[in-house]
Design a protein around this motif. Structure first.
Motif, PDB file in Angstrom:
ATOM      1  N   ALA A 178     -45.332  -3.889   8.376  1.00  0.00           N
ATOM      2  CA  ALA A 178     -46.558  -3.390   7.755  1.00  0.00           C
ATOM      3  C   ALA A 178     -46.314  -3.029   6.291  1.00  0.00           C
ATOM      4  O   ALA A 178     -47.159  -3.288   5.430  1.00  0.00           O
ATOM      5  N   SER A 179     -45.158  -2.458   6.005  1.00  0.00           N
ATOM      6  CA  SER A 179     -44.822  -2.132   4.621  1.00  0.00           C
ATOM      7  C   SER A 179     -44.727  -3.398   3.773  1.00  0.00           C
ATOM      8  O   SER A 179     -45.243  -3.450   2.652  1.00  0.00           O
ATOM      9  N   GLU A 206     -41.104  -0.367  17.340  1.00  0.00           N
ATOM     10  CA  GLU A 206     -41.892   0.385  16.359  1.00  0.00           C
ATOM     11  C   GLU A 206     -41.314   0.366  14.938  1.00  0.00           C
ATOM     12  O   GLU A 206     -42.056   0.111  13.986  1.00  0.00           O
ATOM     13  N   PRO A 207     -40.028   0.617  14.730  1.00  0.00           N
ATOM     14  CA  PRO A 207     -39.543   0.588  13.342  1.00  0.00           C
ATOM     15  C   PRO A 207     -39.664  -0.803  12.704  1.00  0.00           C
ATOM     16  O   PRO A 207     -39.900  -0.919  11.492  1.00  0.00           O
ATOM     17  N   TYR A 208     -39.563  -1.838  13.496  1.00  0.00           N
ATOM     18  CA  TYR A 208     -39.716  -3.201  12.991  1.00  0.00           C
ATOM     19  C   TYR A 208     -41.166  -3.437  12.552  1.00  0.00           C
ATOM     20  O   TYR A 208     -41.422  -4.023  11.509  1.00  0.00           O
ATOM     21  N   SER A 215     -40.623 -10.980  15.542  1.00  0.00           N
ATOM     22  CA  SER A 215     -41.813 -10.693  16.328  1.00  0.00           C
ATOM     23  C   SER A 215     -42.758  -9.771  15.565  1.00  0.00           C
ATOM     24  O   SER A 215     -43.973  -9.991  15.527  1.00  0.00           O
ATOM     25  N   ALA A 216     -42.209  -8.754  14.928  1.00  0.00           N
ATOM     26  CA  ALA A 216     -43.037  -7.831  14.147  1.00  0.00           C
ATOM     27  C   ALA A 216     -43.679  -8.544  12.962  1.00  0.00           C
ATOM     28  O   ALA A 216     -44.866  -8.351  12.679  1.00  0.00           O
ATOM     29  N   LEU A 217     -42.921  -9.382  12.272  1.00  0.00           N
ATOM     30  CA  LEU A 217     -43.480 -10.115  11.138  1.00  0.00           C
ATOM     31  C   LEU A 217     -44.573 -11.079  11.596  1.00  0.00           C
ATOM     32  O   LEU A 217     -45.606 -11.224  10.935  1.00  0.00           O
ATOM     33  N   SER A 221     -34.145  -4.176   4.798  1.00  0.00           N
ATOM     34  CA  SER A 221     -33.113  -4.034   5.816  1.00  0.00           C
ATOM     35  C   SER A 221     -33.680  -3.457   7.105  1.00  0.00           C
ATOM     36  O   SER A 221     -34.493  -2.533   7.083  1.00  0.00           O
ATOM     37  N   TYR A 222     -33.239  -4.010   8.220  1.00  0.00           N
ATOM     38  CA  TYR A 222     -33.588  -3.463   9.531  1.00  0.00           C
ATOM     39  C   TYR A 222     -32.325  -3.156  10.330  1.00  0.00           C
ATOM     40  O   TYR A 222     -32.360  -2.987  11.542  1.00  0.00           O
ATOM     41  N   GLU A 223     -31.229  -3.023   9.626  1.00  0.00           N
ATOM     42  CA  GLU A 223     -29.957  -2.680  10.259  1.00  0.00           C
ATOM     43  C   GLU A 223     -30.067  -1.292  10.898  1.00  0.00           C
ATOM     44  O   GLU A 223     -30.566  -0.352  10.283  1.00  0.00           O
TER      45      GLU A 223
END
Length: 154
Positions: free
Chosen positions: A126-127, A119-121, A11-13, A110-112
């Motif tokens: 964005a990065s 928000e962190p996603y 979703s974030a991507l 990594s998103y583990e």
């Protein structure tokens, strides 16, 4: 349907990275995109690991026109995908780049452990979006940015 980390990352991507790809002229839908130009077709694809805790972006370029596979099938230009680009002509945008086409997940984005907050996603997406110039550099001139990993020997 409960939100899983991979759903939250996707979703974030979709909300952060995909508009940047579209603005750069790429068409398609998540996770596979292409940009057709007169002299080349560019591909970008989001690839997840099996556990659903990390991903990378893979890119490559292919000349326009149909492709005859090594087993004799003819693939129309409209049906070409990143998979038809030789490995030596591809690059991976990852959290850490390196020579030799590293497939080690510790180099991927990594998103583990990000949890349930979106928000962190979004920050990770964005990065990654901010690194798209490295993909453009690879596609245009085979420039290897600090977050690119390649199989190319030259």
């Amino acid at each position: 349907m409960p939100s899983t980390p991979t759903r939250l990352m996707s979703s974030a991507l979709k909300s952060v990275l995909v508009p940047e790809l579209k603005a750069a002229g790429f068409a398609g839908s998540f996770p596979d995109f292409r940009r057709d130009r007169a002299d080349v077709i560019h591909f970008v694809s989001v690839q997840y690991d099996k556990p659903g805790t990390a991903f990378f972006l893979e890119c490559g370029a292919h000349p326009p026109g149909e492709k005859t596979t090594s087993w004799g099938d003819v693939v129309a230009q409209a049906d070409l995908r990143l998979e038809y680009v030789p490995l030596t002509e591809r690059a991976r945008l990852q959290g850490r780049g390196g020579e030799g086409g590293s497939s080690l997940a510790e180099g991927w984005f990594s998103y583990e452990g990000f949890g349930d907050s979106p928000e962190p996603y979004r920050l990770l997406a964005a990065s990654v979006a901010s690194m798209l110039p490295q993909i453009e550099g690879w596609l245009a001139a085979r420039e290897r940015g600090p977050n690119l990993s390649t199989m190319a020997t030259a």
